[in-house]
Design a protein around this motif. Sequence first.
Motif, PDB file in Angstrom:
ATOM      1  N   THR A  57      83.368  37.593  69.308  1.00 27.37           N
ATOM      2  CA  THR A  57      83.648  39.030  69.198  1.00 27.37           C
ATOM      3  C   THR A  57      83.404  39.524  67.783  1.00 27.37           C
ATOM      4  O   THR A  57      82.799  40.586  67.562  1.00 27.37           O
ATOM      5  CB  THR A  57      85.105  39.311  69.609  1.00 27.37           C
ATOM      6  OG1 THR A  57      85.296  38.923  70.970  1.00 27.37           O
ATOM      7  CG2 THR A  57      85.432  40.806  69.463  1.00 27.37           C
ATOM      8  N   LYS A  58      83.855  38.750  66.810  1.00 32.56           N
ATOM      9  CA  LYS A  58      83.668  39.145  65.407  1.00 32.56           C
ATOM     10  C   LYS A  58      82.197  39.200  65.022  1.00 32.56           C
ATOM     11  O   LYS A  58      81.769  40.099  64.296  1.00 32.56           O
ATOM     12  CB  LYS A  58      84.418  38.177  64.489  1.00 32.56           C
ATOM     13  CG  LYS A  58      85.931  38.363  64.502  1.00 32.56           C
ATOM     14  CD  LYS A  58      86.595  37.416  63.507  1.00 32.56           C
ATOM     15  CE  LYS A  58      88.100  37.658  63.449  1.00 32.56           C
ATOM     16  NZ  LYS A  58      88.768  36.738  62.491  1.00 32.56           N
ATOM     17  N   TYR A  88      77.601  36.709  76.616  1.00 31.74           N
ATOM     18  CA  TYR A  88      78.891  36.069  76.327  1.00 31.74           C
ATOM     19  C   TYR A  88      79.143  34.943  77.334  1.00 31.74           C
ATOM     20  O   TYR A  88      79.177  35.180  78.537  1.00 31.74           O
ATOM     21  CB  TYR A  88      80.027  37.086  76.380  1.00 31.74           C
ATOM     22  CG  TYR A  88      79.924  38.168  75.339  1.00 31.74           C
ATOM     23  CD1 TYR A  88      80.548  38.033  74.107  1.00 31.74           C
ATOM     24  CD2 TYR A  88      79.173  39.320  75.580  1.00 31.74           C
ATOM     25  CE1 TYR A  88      80.442  39.016  73.136  1.00 31.74           C
ATOM     26  CE2 TYR A  88      79.057  40.314  74.614  1.00 31.74           C
ATOM     27  CZ  TYR A  88      79.692  40.153  73.393  1.00 31.74           C
ATOM     28  OH  TYR A  88      79.567  41.140  72.445  1.00 31.74           O
ATOM     29  N   THR A 101      76.770  44.773  65.004  1.00 37.94           N
ATOM     30  CA  THR A 101      76.826  46.204  65.305  1.00 37.94           C
ATOM     31  C   THR A 101      77.060  47.019  64.039  1.00 37.94           C
ATOM     32  O   THR A 101      76.390  48.036  63.794  1.00 37.94           O
ATOM     33  CB  THR A 101      77.942  46.508  66.326  1.00 37.94           C
ATOM     34  OG1 THR A 101      77.662  45.799  67.540  1.00 37.94           O
ATOM     35  CG2 THR A 101      78.029  47.993  66.623  1.00 37.94           C
ATOM     36  N   ASN A 102      77.991  46.571  63.213  1.00 35.38           N
ATOM     37  CA  ASN A 102      78.293  47.279  61.973  1.00 35.38           C
ATOM     38  C   ASN A 102      77.109  47.283  61.006  1.00 35.38           C
ATOM     39  O   ASN A 102      76.978  48.197  60.183  1.00 35.38           O
ATOM     40  CB  ASN A 102      79.509  46.647  61.287  1.00 35.38           C
ATOM     41  CG  ASN A 102      80.800  46.881  62.063  1.00 35.38           C
ATOM     42  OD1 ASN A 102      80.877  47.810  62.878  1.00 35.38           O
ATOM     43  ND2 ASN A 102      81.798  46.055  61.835  1.00 35.38           N
ATOM     44  N   GLU A 103      76.238  46.282  61.121  1.00 34.73           N
ATOM     45  CA  GLU A 103      75.051  46.209  60.266  1.00 34.73           C
ATOM     46  C   GLU A 103      73.903  47.050  60.822  1.00 34.73           C
ATOM     47  O   GLU A 103      72.840  47.144  60.200  1.00 34.73           O
ATOM     48  CB  GLU A 103      74.596  44.763  60.093  1.00 34.73           C
ATOM     49  CG  GLU A 103      75.573  43.889  59.320  1.00 34.73           C
ATOM     50  CD  GLU A 103      75.710  44.293  57.865  1.00 34.73           C
ATOM     51  OE1 GLU A 103      74.718  44.733  57.279  1.00 34.73           O
ATOM     52  OE2 GLU A 103      76.829  44.159  57.313  1.00 34.73           O
ATOM     53  N   GLU A 139      87.269  34.724  69.909  1.00 37.45           N
ATOM     54  CA  GLU A 139      87.451  35.596  68.744  1.00 37.45           C
ATOM     55  C   GLU A 139      86.232  35.558  67.818  1.00 37.45           C
ATOM     56  O   GLU A 139      85.793  36.593  67.305  1.00 37.45           O
ATOM     57  CB  GLU A 139      88.706  35.188  67.972  1.00 37.45           C
ATOM     58  CG  GLU A 139      89.003  36.089  66.784  1.00 37.45           C
ATOM     59  CD  GLU A 139      90.251  35.670  66.019  1.00 37.45           C
ATOM     60  OE1 GLU A 139      90.598  36.350  65.033  1.00 37.45           O
ATOM     61  OE2 GLU A 139      90.882  34.655  66.414  1.00 37.45           O
ATOM     62  N   CYS A 194      69.765  41.491  60.604  1.00 39.55           N
ATOM     63  CA  CYS A 194      70.522  42.356  59.691  1.00 39.55           C
ATOM     64  C   CYS A 194      69.677  42.772  58.492  1.00 39.55           C
ATOM     65  O   CYS A 194      69.720  43.931  58.057  1.00 39.55           O
ATOM     66  CB  CYS A 194      71.780  41.638  59.211  1.00 39.55           C
ATOM     67  SG  CYS A 194      72.994  41.313  60.509  1.00 39.55           S
ATOM     68  N   ALA A 245      79.615  39.714  67.057  1.00 38.29           N
ATOM     69  CA  ALA A 245      79.000  40.879  67.710  1.00 38.29           C
ATOM     70  C   ALA A 245      79.345  42.158  66.961  1.00 38.29           C
ATOM     71  O   ALA A 245      78.492  43.046  66.775  1.00 38.29           O
ATOM     72  CB  ALA A 245      79.460  40.963  69.166  1.00 38.29           C
ATOM     73  N   GLU A 246      80.588  42.261  66.519  1.00 38.95           N
ATOM     74  CA  GLU A 246      81.014  43.439  65.746  1.00 38.95           C
ATOM     75  C   GLU A 246      80.275  43.508  64.412  1.00 38.95           C
ATOM     76  O   GLU A 246      79.892  44.596  63.965  1.00 38.95           O
ATOM     77  CB  GLU A 246      82.531  43.389  65.513  1.00 38.95           C
ATOM     78  CG  GLU A 246      83.356  43.634  66.771  1.00 38.95           C
ATOM     79  CD  GLU A 246      84.841  43.470  66.528  1.00 38.95           C
ATOM     80  OE1 GLU A 246      85.221  42.984  65.415  1.00 38.95           O
ATOM     81  OE2 GLU A 246      85.639  43.813  67.426  1.00 38.95           O
ATOM     82  N   LYS A 247      80.071  42.363  63.790  1.00 42.43           N
ATOM     83  CA  LYS A 247      79.365  42.326  62.508  1.00 42.43           C
ATOM     84  C   LYS A 247      77.938  42.832  62.671  1.00 42.43           C
ATOM     85  O   LYS A 247      77.458  43.658  61.876  1.00 42.43           O
ATOM     86  CB  LYS A 247      79.369  40.907  61.950  1.00 42.43           C
ATOM     87  CG  LYS A 247      78.607  40.740  60.632  1.00 42.43           C
ATOM     88  CD  LYS A 247      79.238  41.548  59.509  1.00 42.43           C
ATOM     89  CE  LYS A 247      78.565  41.286  58.180  1.00 42.43           C
ATOM     90  NZ  LYS A 247      79.115  42.136  57.098  1.00 42.43           N
TER      91      LYS A 247
END
Length: 310
Positions: free
Chosen positions: A64-65, A82, A71-73, A61, A42, A67-69
């Motif tokens: 998933t969170k 997974y 991606t968002n970075e 959960e 990041c 991986a989303e973090k």
Amino acid sequence: MSTIICLGEVLFDLLANENGVSSENVKSWTPLPGGAPANVACAVVKMGDRSRFIGCVGKDEAGTKLAEKLTNEGVDIAGIQYHPTAPTRQVQVTRSIDGDRSFGGFGNISTDKFADTQLSQVPVELFIDADFLLLGTISLAYPISAASTWKAVELATEHEVNIMVDINWRPTFWTSVEIAIPKIQQLLAKADYVKFAREEAELIYGERLPQALCKYLPKALGIFVTDGSNICEYWLNGETGQQPAFTVDTIDTTGAGDAFVAGLLHQLGTGQSGAEIVRYASAAGALTTQQAGAIDAQPTDTEIRQFLQM
């Protein structure tokens, strides 16, 4: 702009909401995304580079969170795996009154049962045009993730990708120091760049000066030894020097070393002097301590350069 692969753990740091309290007496925790390789992935994006993360999380959960973090970075997560049953790791982090952190346990789950220990896939295509591979040593503590780490070293060598190793010594992940040190030394022999904390260098080689460590690291082009809020000593392509740590109002030191490593990776391809490279990296580490957590506190390239001009 460099392309940097970061392989290893991504997890939740459960940060104690009270400073100066042992883990048994902590009343509440705040979950924050972390894991040294993920933190670096990041941080280098915020500095202007491309990053790719390779690691394993649970199909839960928390996974998933995370991986989303990433991606968002802006991190490429094509290398995330997974696991269907193993949970995503969470680790307790307590802090002293001054904000220095200590890593505690993992709750009721054995350290070898988390998803990050099960990393078994290392996509070849991620290495073709990469510039750096960043590795920690925690993945060496478990057979499956250790095999994947060595596969990554093989691919990096094949595709002429520079290897940086950040020791990131965490005894709670290992069964014993005696088992850990030979495995870590074997990996360090393959590294182009190595970042030690002072106590790590003394533990592994009984030395603290970068120029003294050269004899153990025949492939190394750069060796960096940090000493918390004191200094960083370095050897880079024959240049030696020291960089005093910057004095800032520290809230939380979590992720400071990872931001320092990201700063090194961002600067190593620029052709600057060792002094300039380490000064930039030290500023990145210092700025990260001014907020809680490892990822959200990371500075941008602009913020680092503005700080250095003050």
